[in-house]
Design an enzyme around this catalytic site. Structure first.
Site, PDB file in Angstrom:
ATOM      1  N   TYR A   1       3.210   9.973   0.492  1.00  0.00           N
ATOM      2  CA  TYR A   1       4.091   9.356   1.477  1.00  0.00           C
ATOM      3  C   TYR A   1       5.548   9.736   1.219  1.00  0.00           C
ATOM      4  O   TYR A   1       6.095   9.495   0.140  1.00  0.00           O
ATOM      5  CB  TYR A   1       3.949   7.832   1.467  1.00  0.00           C
TER       6      TYR A   1
ATOM      7  N   ASP B   1       0.828  -1.208   0.000  1.00  0.00           N
ATOM      8  CA  ASP B   1       0.000   0.000   0.000  1.00  0.00           C
ATOM      9  C   ASP B   1       0.864   1.260   0.000  1.00  0.00           C
ATOM     10  O   ASP B   1       1.767   1.417   0.816  1.00  0.00           O
ATOM     11  CB  ASP B   1      -0.895   0.000   1.243  1.00  0.00           C
TER      12      ASP B   1
END
Length: 325
Positions: free
Chosen positions: A61, A56
């Site tokens: 991020y 994921d």
């Protein structure tokens, strides 16, 4: 034994997901280092070694570096792409010199974000794309246009959401020809509002529960995979407990340690197994970058299958700090 919705749809049978938020260096624009790469590679290898085949991501991020460093791993091991399921998320835009932090489900942003994701990962398609957090300005018809464009171009195979209520899911789904397949929510032995919402119906204590009504039931009826982010509760029950932690955390950590010893496993496997025992077939998304901690999760499936109803409720009662109503 019920199977996971993602397995029922033929997408993935990985009972645990490796969350890649922790890899890729710092949360800034500085390049990741060789040491960062080694940490990431060890964590990914550890995940694969215990049967995790779903990974994921999100475009935000480490400001894109989580995907970039994972892409470097894939480049080194090109055979790996066909063995795993890749999932990423879009829709959060950071504050900059001019604009505030905001959510953006516009067609243009979704399409450009996916192009960036594919480029950083070095792949031709994503298996699953999630909308990261609810955008108050979202227009389902526009989302549908973006999804149709991505599917037609072969860039994304399946779609889902994250942090959404059942009403929001139905609102978006109404404009889509294909089903949403995932809803990712914060859930753990420390974050139990998802349980409290159900058991405190018609109870005054339920007025303080912050979990939208009906999510668990709707996702199960619609075969939407519930994924739990933060399932290890930042190590509250499997690491060193802070001295200022609430008594419920301290007591539950002691109980988890005791249960782990009795079952000859790790505290991490107890915490994850507790989540995974739920009939919704919850799929934990572990976010650690430590290969040792990843390996500590390897007994979670076994624990979920052998934990008794009484043991499950004992852990719940300890975490909530009160008897069942």
């Amino acid at each position: 034994m019920r199977i996971m919705p993602l397995e029922k749809r033929g997408i993935s049978n990985s009972r645990i997901v490796f969350g890649c938020m922790g890899i890729g260096g710092e949360w800034n624009n500085a390049p990741y280092t060789k040491e960062d790469y080694i940490i990431a590679e060890k964590a990914v290898e550890a995940a694969l070694s215990i049967g995790i085949t779903m990974f994921d991501h999100a475009d935000i991020y480490r400001r894109g570096k989580s995907e970039s460093i994972f892409g470097e791993i894939l480049k080194k091991r090109p055979d790996l792409r066909d063995q795993i399921i890749l999932q990423s998320k879009v829709g959060i835009r950071f504050q900059d010199e001019v604009n505030p932090q905001r959510f953006d489900f516009s067609k243009g942003h979704i399409l450009s974000s996916v192009d960036g994701i594919l480029q950083r990962l070095g792949v031709e398609h994503l298996d699953v794309l999630l909308l990261h957090r609810p955008d108050p300005l979202m227009e389902p018809e526009e989302i549908a246009e973006a999804f149709n464009t991505l599917r037609s171009a072969g860039k994304v195979r399946h779609f889902g959401v994250s942090n959404m209520s059942s009403a929001q899911i139905r609102f978006i789904q109404n404009s889509l020809p294909e089903p949403l397949v995932v809803n990712q929510l914060e859930m753990s032995l420390a974050r139990i509002d998802w349980v409290e919402q159900g058991i405190l119906v018609n109870q005054k204590d339920g007025l303080g529960v912050n979990f939208a009504d009906g999510i668990m039931e709707h996702c199960q009826m619609a075969d939407i995979q519930i994924q739990a982010w933060g399932p290890l509760a930042q190590g509250k029950f499997s690491g060193s407990v802070p001295e200022d932690a609430p008594e419920t955390i301290k007591n539950t950590a002691t109980l988890v340690q005791k249960m782990a010893k009795e079952k000859e496993t790790t505290p991490e496997s107890i915490v994850l197994g507790w989540l995974m025992k739920h009939p919704a077939r919850i799929q934990p998304v572990i976010g650690t970058s430590s290969d040792k901690r990843v390996l500590a999760c390897q007994d979670a499936v076994r624990i979920s299958e052998t934990m008794t109803r009484e043991e499950w409720y004992t852990l719940l009662e300890s975490s909530r700090g009160a008897r069942m109503p």
